[in-house]
Design a protein around this motif. Structure first.
Motif, short mmCIF file in Angstrom:
data_model
loop_
_atom_site.label_atom_id
_atom_site.label_comp_id
_atom_site.label_asym_id
_atom_site.label_seq_id
_atom_site.Cartn_x
_atom_site.Cartn_y
_atom_site.Cartn_z
N VAL A 1 0.84 -1.21 0.00
CA VAL A 1 0.00 0.00 0.00
C VAL A 1 0.88 1.26 0.00
N GLY A 2 1.92 1.22 0.84
CA GLY A 2 2.82 2.37 0.94
C GLY A 2 3.53 2.63 -0.39
N GLU A 3 3.96 1.54 -1.05
CA GLU A 3 4.64 1.68 -2.36
C GLU A 3 3.70 2.34 -3.36
N PHE A 4 2.43 1.91 -3.33
CA PHE A 4 1.45 2.44 -4.28
C PHE A 4 1.27 3.95 -4.08
N PHE A 5 1.00 4.34 -2.83
CA PHE A 5 0.78 5.77 -2.57
C PHE A 5 2.06 6.58 -2.78
N GLY A 6 3.20 5.95 -2.46
CA GLY A 6 4.48 6.61 -2.70
C GLY A 6 4.69 6.88 -4.18
N ALA A 7 4.34 5.88 -5.01
CA ALA A 7 4.50 6.03 -6.47
C ALA A 7 3.58 7.13 -7.00
N VAL A 8 2.36 7.18 -6.48
CA VAL A 8 1.41 8.21 -6.92
C VAL A 8 1.96 9.60 -6.59
N GLY A 9 2.54 9.71 -5.40
CA GLY A 9 3.09 11.00 -4.97
C GLY A 9 4.32 11.43 -5.76
N GLN A 10 5.01 10.44 -6.39
CA GLN A 10 6.27 10.76 -7.06
C GLN A 10 6.11 10.98 -8.56
N LEU B 1 25.11 -15.03 6.03
CA LEU B 1 24.08 -14.00 6.00
C LEU B 1 22.73 -14.70 6.15
N LEU B 2 22.01 -14.33 7.20
CA LEU B 2 20.72 -14.98 7.46
C LEU B 2 19.58 -14.07 7.00
N PRO B 3 18.78 -14.51 6.02
CA PRO B 3 17.67 -13.64 5.58
C PRO B 3 16.58 -13.53 6.64
N ALA B 4 15.99 -12.36 6.74
CA ALA B 4 14.91 -12.14 7.72
C ALA B 4 13.90 -11.18 7.14
N ARG B 5 12.68 -11.24 7.65
CA ARG B 5 11.65 -10.30 7.18
C ARG B 5 11.15 -9.44 8.33
N VAL B 6 10.71 -8.24 7.97
CA VAL B 6 10.22 -7.30 8.99
C VAL B 6 8.84 -7.75 9.46
N ILE C 1 21.12 4.36 0.20
CA ILE C 1 20.14 4.09 -0.85
C ILE C 1 18.90 3.41 -0.27
N LEU C 2 19.01 2.97 0.97
CA LEU C 2 17.89 2.24 1.58
C LEU C 2 16.77 3.19 1.98
N ARG C 3 15.55 2.71 1.83
CA ARG C 3 14.41 3.48 2.35
C ARG C 3 14.02 2.77 3.65
N PHE C 4 14.40 3.35 4.76
CA PHE C 4 14.28 2.65 6.03
C PHE C 4 12.82 2.42 6.46
N SER C 5 11.92 3.18 5.87
CA SER C 5 10.51 2.97 6.22
C SER C 5 9.88 1.90 5.33
N ARG C 6 10.62 1.39 4.35
CA ARG C 6 10.05 0.39 3.44
C ARG C 6 10.92 -0.87 3.38
N LEU C 7 11.56 -1.18 4.48
CA LEU C 7 12.42 -2.36 4.49
C LEU C 7 11.55 -3.61 4.48
N GLU C 8 11.96 -4.61 3.72
CA GLU C 8 11.17 -5.85 3.70
C GLU C 8 12.04 -7.04 4.07
N THR C 9 12.97 -7.37 3.17
CA THR C 9 13.87 -8.49 3.45
C THR C 9 15.24 -7.94 3.84
N LEU C 10 15.74 -8.45 4.94
CA LEU C 10 17.03 -8.00 5.46
C LEU C 10 17.93 -9.21 5.63
N PHE C 11 19.20 -8.95 5.91
CA PHE C 11 20.13 -10.05 6.18
C PHE C 11 20.87 -9.75 7.47
N VAL C 12 20.87 -10.75 8.35
CA VAL C 12 21.64 -10.61 9.58
C VAL C 12 23.03 -11.18 9.31
N VAL C 13 24.06 -10.39 9.61
CA VAL C 13 25.43 -10.84 9.37
C VAL C 13 25.87 -11.69 10.55
#
Lengths: 264, 176
Positions: A53-62, A111-116, A249-261
């Motif tokens: 939802v955030g991506e959609f509204f973000g795209a509309v705003g941009q 590197l361990l993948p993780a999700r928010v 380059i990261l958008r910290f409010s739109r993080l989805e998949t991360l990696f724990v080192v």
């Protein structure tokens, strides 16, 4: 009725004080573990939907800035293509030197993948909860990255979830160096304007576009993790230190998949 | 039945706040929708129930928060006491104007408390008043939108609780 209300208020205050005390001693960890176990899978689903939802509204705003962004990106692509051709030679040379010195690179399995799963419930502090915990080998102090950039570090671990302290939080501090000039300083978050590197000595040189990496000093984050690029430098004659605005380059409010080192 | 509805609304609002709206960041903020729910359901609860619900909401948020454990619980309990005080001076949270005013006040108060907590930690250098003001306006707008969406719930709860009190009264009469 009034007496009952008073009793409830007094009881709330007493319970509140007891909870603060229990949290300080770590006695609330089992409760946090249960809440984390129940809420993490649901939170992950909600967060996934929210990101869409955030991506959609973000795209509309941009939409209005798309054409200038496109022109900027085309210029960057041209510059990066030139850089890639230079880097190919450097990589070959680097690999050869590493073989000779017996150095390794970060193995992918470390590197361990993780999700928010959830975000901080206010607008100023910067924490997220991820869906990995002690069961997956996570421990406090580990670095978390995304797209090769530093996201933050683990500050609290439960069996099935962990709390990540984001580099954009105003209380986060990490020692960093300029990859080109080796100018050192401290990077911390600034609300609304990303990252700031300060405590840079006046004698050190630092310029726009240079990359800032973790120095590995004075903390548990490993050396060499990419934090961002220098955007502007604030160098005043009457100041003791220089400071620089750093952009990731990261958008910290739109993080989805991360990696724990897990280790380098 | 009333407790079940409030429980369900609390859980949904909690997940919306910390996961869905936290990720979506509409207008760049995470609105405190649990606070809106507290204002909305306050009309259907007696003072003791309201304080207990506020403590539970604050506790849930504290368990999802990475810092300042207890801040949300303390604020939510204080907010519930604030609602009780406004109720005593005649403000009825069932009226549109009063509930919008209450929600706006609570949201702004929440923003101020968090900003003070951040300023204490970071020395205030990382806060800008302009940014805080724009965040506060955005959050108030989103919270009012949520208030408009969930207000039918309170009408339902009021109906439910009044039918419950009628039942209790008739049971008392039958017993007497």
């Amino acid at each position: 009725m009034r007496n009952r209300s008073r009793r409830v208020v007094v009881a709330s205050v007493v319970v509140g004080i007891l909870l603060l005390w229990a949290n300080r001693l770590g006695l609330l960890n089992p409760l946090k573990a249960v809440v984390g176990f129940v809420t993490t899978p649901i939170g992950r689903t909600f967060a996934g939907a929210g990101t869409g939802v955030g991506e959609f509204f973000g795209a509309v705003g941009q939409i209005r800035t798309l054409s200038s962004d496109n022109a900027d990106l085309e210029r960057q692509v041209a510059s990066l293509q030139r850089q890639i051709s230079d880097d190919t030679e450097l990589r070959r040379e680097n690999e050869s030197l590493k073989r000779q010195l017996n150095f390794g690179t970060t193995p992918v399995d470390k590197l361990l993948p993780a999700r928010v799963a959830s975000y901080q419930p206010d607008n100023l502090r910067q924490f997220i909860t991820i869906d990995r915990g002690t069961r997956d080998g996570i421990r406090e102090g580990l670095a978390v990255v995304s797209e090769g950039y530093l996201v933050g570090k683990i500050i609290e671990v439960l069996p099935t979830s962990s709390r990540v302290f984001l580099v954009t939080d105003p209380a986060f501090r990490v020692n960093a160096v300029d990859q080109v000039t080796r100018a050192s300083g401290t990077v911390h978050g600034k609300i609304g304007s990303g990252l700031v590197m300060d405590k840079i000595a006046q004698s050190d040189k630092i310029a726009q576009g240079e990359q800032i990496i973790t120095s590995g000093l004075g903390g548990d984050l490993p050396r060499g993790l990419l934090i961002g690029q220098v955007e502007t430098v604030d160098n005043r004659d009457n100041a003791v230190f220089q400071s620089a605005q750093v952009s990731s380059i990261l958008r910290f409010s739109r993080l989805e998949t991360l990696f724990v080192v897990l280790g380098i | 039945m009333r407790y079940i509805w409030i429980g369900i609304a609390t859980i949904i609002s909690y997940f919306l706040e910390v996961s869905f709206l936290g990720a979506a960041r509409l207008l760049g903020v995470v609105p405190s929708i649990l606070l809106v729910l507290l204002v909305v359901v306050s009309a259907a609860l007696d003072p003791a129930e309201l304080v207990a619900l506020a403590a539970l909401m604050g506790m849930l948020l504290d368990l999802s928060s990475g810092a300042d454990f207890g801040l949300q619980t303390v604020f939510y309990v204080a907010a519930s006491l604030g609602i009780l005080v406004t109720r005593r001076v005649g403000t009825d949270s069932e009226r549109w104007f009063s509930s919008i005013l209450l929600v706006s006040g609570m949201v702004l108060g929440h923003g101020v408390v968090v900003a003070v907590a951040v300023a204490t930690i970071s020395g205030g250098s990382s806060l800008s008043l302009g940014l805080l003001a724009s965040q506060a306006v955005s959050e108030v707008l989103l919270c009012i939108a949520y208030l408009i969406i969930i207000r039918p719930l309170v009408a339902f709860l009021r109906r439910d609780s009044s039918s419950l009190s009628i039942q209790r009264r008739s049971m008392r009469r039958a017993g007497g």
